[in-house]
Scaffold this motif. Structure first.
Motif, short mmCIF file in Angstrom:
data_model
loop_
_atom_site.label_atom_id
_atom_site.label_comp_id
_atom_site.label_asym_id
_atom_site.label_seq_id
_atom_site.Cartn_x
_atom_site.Cartn_y
_atom_site.Cartn_z
N LYS A 27 -94.72 58.30 17.39
CA LYS A 27 -95.24 59.58 16.91
C LYS A 27 -96.62 59.43 16.29
O LYS A 27 -97.51 60.24 16.51
CB LYS A 27 -94.27 60.19 15.90
CG LYS A 27 -92.96 60.67 16.51
CD LYS A 27 -92.03 61.25 15.45
CE LYS A 27 -90.71 61.71 16.06
NZ LYS A 27 -89.78 62.24 15.02
N SER A 28 -96.77 58.36 15.49
CA SER A 28 -98.05 58.13 14.83
C SER A 28 -99.17 57.93 15.84
O SER A 28 -100.27 58.48 15.70
CB SER A 28 -97.95 56.91 13.92
OG SER A 28 -99.19 56.63 13.31
N THR A 86 -92.85 60.42 26.79
CA THR A 86 -94.17 60.65 26.17
C THR A 86 -94.55 62.12 26.23
O THR A 86 -95.05 62.69 25.24
CB THR A 86 -95.23 59.79 26.87
OG1 THR A 86 -94.83 58.43 26.87
CG2 THR A 86 -96.57 59.92 26.18
N VAL A 132 -99.97 61.27 17.54
CA VAL A 132 -100.68 62.17 16.61
C VAL A 132 -102.15 61.78 16.50
O VAL A 132 -103.04 62.63 16.56
CB VAL A 132 -100.02 62.14 15.22
CG1 VAL A 132 -100.91 62.81 14.19
CG2 VAL A 132 -98.67 62.85 15.25
N ASN A 192 -89.71 54.73 16.93
CA ASN A 192 -90.08 56.14 17.12
C ASN A 192 -91.19 56.60 16.18
O ASN A 192 -92.01 57.44 16.53
CB ASN A 192 -88.85 57.03 16.96
CG ASN A 192 -87.84 56.81 18.07
OD1 ASN A 192 -88.21 56.43 19.18
ND2 ASN A 192 -86.57 57.01 17.78
N GLN A 193 -91.19 56.04 14.95
CA GLN A 193 -92.22 56.43 13.98
C GLN A 193 -93.60 56.02 14.46
O GLN A 193 -94.57 56.78 14.36
CB GLN A 193 -91.92 55.80 12.62
CG GLN A 193 -92.85 56.27 11.50
CD GLN A 193 -92.76 57.78 11.28
OE1 GLN A 193 -91.67 58.36 11.31
NE2 GLN A 193 -93.90 58.42 11.07
N ASN A 217 -93.66 68.25 21.50
CA ASN A 217 -93.07 68.52 20.18
C ASN A 217 -94.10 68.42 19.06
O ASN A 217 -94.05 69.17 18.08
CB ASN A 217 -91.92 67.52 19.92
CG ASN A 217 -90.74 67.77 20.84
OD1 ASN A 217 -90.54 68.88 21.33
ND2 ASN A 217 -89.95 66.72 21.08
N ILE A 218 -95.04 67.49 19.19
CA ILE A 218 -96.03 67.27 18.13
C ILE A 218 -97.17 68.28 18.22
O ILE A 218 -97.56 68.89 17.22
CB ILE A 218 -96.59 65.83 18.21
CG1 ILE A 218 -95.49 64.83 17.84
CG2 ILE A 218 -97.79 65.67 17.27
CD1 ILE A 218 -95.90 63.38 18.07
N THR A 273 -92.49 64.10 23.65
CA THR A 273 -92.97 63.88 22.28
C THR A 273 -94.30 64.58 22.05
O THR A 273 -94.55 65.18 21.00
CB THR A 273 -93.13 62.36 22.01
OG1 THR A 273 -91.89 61.70 22.28
CG2 THR A 273 -93.53 62.11 20.57
#
Length: 649
Positions: A58-59, A101, A62, A54-55, A107-108, A104
């Motif tokens: 997200k990366s 996707t 971002v 998950n990290q 959320n970001i 996420t």
């Protein structure tokens, strides 16, 4: 005279904000994440999901925001195709990945557009998905044809069929895409229709919260206001909104274009310093985006605007940067653009040989590329140079060639420049009535196009014509109107030329004090401009070009002295002559010393400094021991007071 910058590819520049920009320009000193290709991004993101990392998910989302939407759209399309082919399990897997996707991403980045797209997929029935697939195919066909002017009607047909389907199944994202495509096509057909489509697209794009598409709509609306309506302030408001969004989402390539359009709007308003500011910002953003063509274009436009403010060395510096980049990317049209602009700057500095060399090379490139806009621009600029060099007959031939091509291209901005220049060359040939006619036509067109720089040039030149025709009141009124505009444009070149024209007007009226006053003001501006030049060569050539201002006032004073030898006009004339000669002498001396500084030993340099100091002291001593002292110690204003006093007596 008017320089023309051509628009060979109909580049949407400018070309052409707000006064406070710091808040939307990001800091580029931070370590940038590694940028992947679209395929690399999708491969790594898919693998991160498989590994439940998950990290990393997200990366990646971002750091590669603009790559997420194409990925989700592909998953949606593949899910529909798989379901229609009966592969329900694989279709569900694609839909699940798209849903994760999109969630996420929301959320970001706090943008719900992808969630809306996935929710549609979840809610559509199979027949609706069939319609979605058909509409997407029609939309893709429209997009593939929209840049082909000959097939614009076919593209419009596909788009309209697609949007009807999107409306039936409630696909607002599809509608948003098609509305933008239709706006693009009508941009080259009917600006009112394109504005309506852009506004409708913006409304839908705001509703689905797609910031990338919102930025495109805002940018498009700004272009319509700038290019067709001529409401530059309104255009800048839209460009600012587009820039805010594009900065937020990191869309650097699009941001670079928006800044160029904003700069172009300021240029059209005659605010050249602001235009330079935003072209320079566009250069930096495009450098970050890796777009060399846009970098070169920004430097070309910056250099063109710097020349408008009389900053000729700085203009050449930016133009040389542009030339280097255009040569690196082998863009011959861009090279030709730069060379013709450089030619004009050199002509402003009085270096006509270099100016003609640059324009001759540019013309050859334009002919090889069969670039009609480029040829029209170079023909005009060659005419400007030849006219400045005292060859009006040859200049007129080039202007006529340029006018023919601009009329063939239906380029009103180009026609405006040529009308102005045909007027000035008619003036040089002594046909003042014809000159006035050309300048009046140019003035009317400049106001139609809302071109402030075109308006001030036509006003100034028409006033010069009217001076010669004895229409002194009309001339003075036009000078005053032009001076007001020239000051608002911060164009010292135009201001001093207007001042000198007004001096001639007052001389013809017999108001000699005012004539001297305005000549002095004009000379003061010339010397200020000259003082900003670092190169002694540029200083000398520029003053040689503008020395006629000294000559005019000296000749006028000589005439006045012949009429009345008791009022001291000869003393003022002598003072002007001394200023002109001493300025030229010390310029040449400084240039001579500067030329041998490099590589010379310290003893030689010390001897040169002693020579310069000795000459300065000698000049001072001469002034103290001769009539020159009496004259040079008196300022022009003091002598004028003396003359005024004798008149009162």
């Amino acid at each position: 005279m008017t320089i023309v910058r051509h628009n060979s590819r109909k580049r949407l520049l400018f070309l052409f904000g707000s006064f406070f920009f710091a808040s939307i320009i990001p800091c580029f000193t931070q370590q940038e994440p590694e940028q992947l290709t679209q395929d690399e991004f999708e491969e790594q993101l898919t693998e991160a999901y498989h590994q439940s990392n998950n990290q990393l998910v997200k990366s990646l989302i971002v750091d590669h925001r603009l790559m997420v939407k194409p990925f989700v759209n592909r998953l949606i399309r593949e899910s529909i195709l798989l379901e229609l082919d009966g592969n329900i399990i694989e279709a569900q897997q694609k839909k699940s990945l798209a849903e994760k996707t999109a969630g996420t991403f929301k959320n970001i980045h706090s943008e719900k557009s992808l969630v809306i797209a996935v929710d549609n997929l979840k809610n559509w029935s199979k027949p609706e998905k069939e319609q979605k697939f058909k509409a997407d195919s029609l939309s893709s066909l429209g997009t593939s044809l929209r840049t082909n002017r000959e097939k614009s009607e076919e593209a419009i047909k596909y788009y309209r069929e697609a949007i009807e389907i999107y409306k039936k199944i409630g696909d607002e994202y599809g509608q948003a895409i098609v509305l933008g495509g239709l706006a693009y096509i009508y941009y080259f057909i009917d600006y009112q229709t394109t504005l309506s489509y852009y506004q409708n697209a913006l409304e839908v794009r705001e509703k689905i919260d797609d910031k990338q598409l919102m930025g495109a709509s805002l940018n498009g609306i700004g272009l319509v206001y700038s290019r067709f309506i001529g409401d530059y302030e309104q255009a800048i408001e839209y460009f600012d909104k587009a820039a805010d969004i594009r900065t937020e989402i990191g869309d650097w390539s699009s941001l670079g274009s928006t800044l160029s359009y904003k700069a172009s709007a300021y240029e059209k308003m005659g605010q050249f310093e602001l235009a330079v500011k935003y072209f320079e910002q566009s250069f930096e953003i495009n450098k970050k985006a890796g777009n060399q063509f846009r970098m070169a274009e920004a430097m070309l436009n910056s250099g063109t605007n710097l020349h408008q403010t009389g900053k000729y060395p700085e203009a050449l510096e930016d133009l040389e940067k542009a030339e280097e980049i255009f040569r690196n990317i082998n863009d011959t049209i861009g090279i030709g653009d730069v060379l013709t602009q450089m030619g004009f700057v050199y002509s402003m500095l009085g270096d006509y040989n270099t100016a003609i060399e640059k324009c001759t090379e540019a013309l050859q490139l334009m002919k090889e590329g069969k670039d009609l806009w480029g040829m029209a621009g170079v023909y005009n600029n060659m005419g400007v140079i030849l006219q400045s060099a005292g060859k009006p007959e040859r200049a007129s031939e080039y202007y006529e060639n340029s006018l023919e091509k601009y009329e063939e291209l239906d380029d009103k901005q180009g026609v405006l420049g040529i009308l102005n220049n045909l007027g000035t060359v008619s003036f040089d040939l002594g046909d003042f009535e014809k000159a006035e006619e050309y300048h009046y036509r140019g003035l009317q067109l400049s106001r139609e196009l809302k071109s402030k720089i075109g308006e001030v040039h036509c006003l100034l030149n028409m006033a010069n014509d009217q001076n010669r025709l004895g229409k002194l009141d009309e001339a003075l009124s036009n000078y005053e109107s032009g001076l007001q505009i020239a000051r608002s444009l911060n164009s010292p070149e135009t201001v001093w030329k207007t001042m000198v024209g007004m001096a001639e007007n007052y001389k013809l009226r017999g108001e000699y004090d005012k004539a001297i006053e305005y000549n002095e003001k004009g000379l003061g501006i010339i010397e200020e401009m000259r003082g900003t030049m670092q190169s002694e060569e540029f200083k000398t050539s520029y003053m040689a070009r503008e020395r006629f201002v000294f000559e005019d006032v000296i000749n006028m004073l000589a005439e006045l002295h012949e009429k009345d030898g008791k009022k001291g006009y000869d003393l003022i004339a002598f003072q002007y002559a001394e200023r002109s000669k001493s300025r030229a002498f010390f310029d040449l001396l400084a240039e001579s010393i500067a030329n041998v500084h490099e590589g010379a030993d310290q003893d030689l340099l010390q001897k040169q400094e002693q020579i310069l100091t000795g000459l300065t002291l000698a000049k001072q001593q001469l002034e103290q021991e001769s009539l020159k002292d009496q004259i040079n110690r008196q300022t022009i204003s003091e002598l004028k007071e003396k003359i005024k006093g004798s008149e009162e007596e």
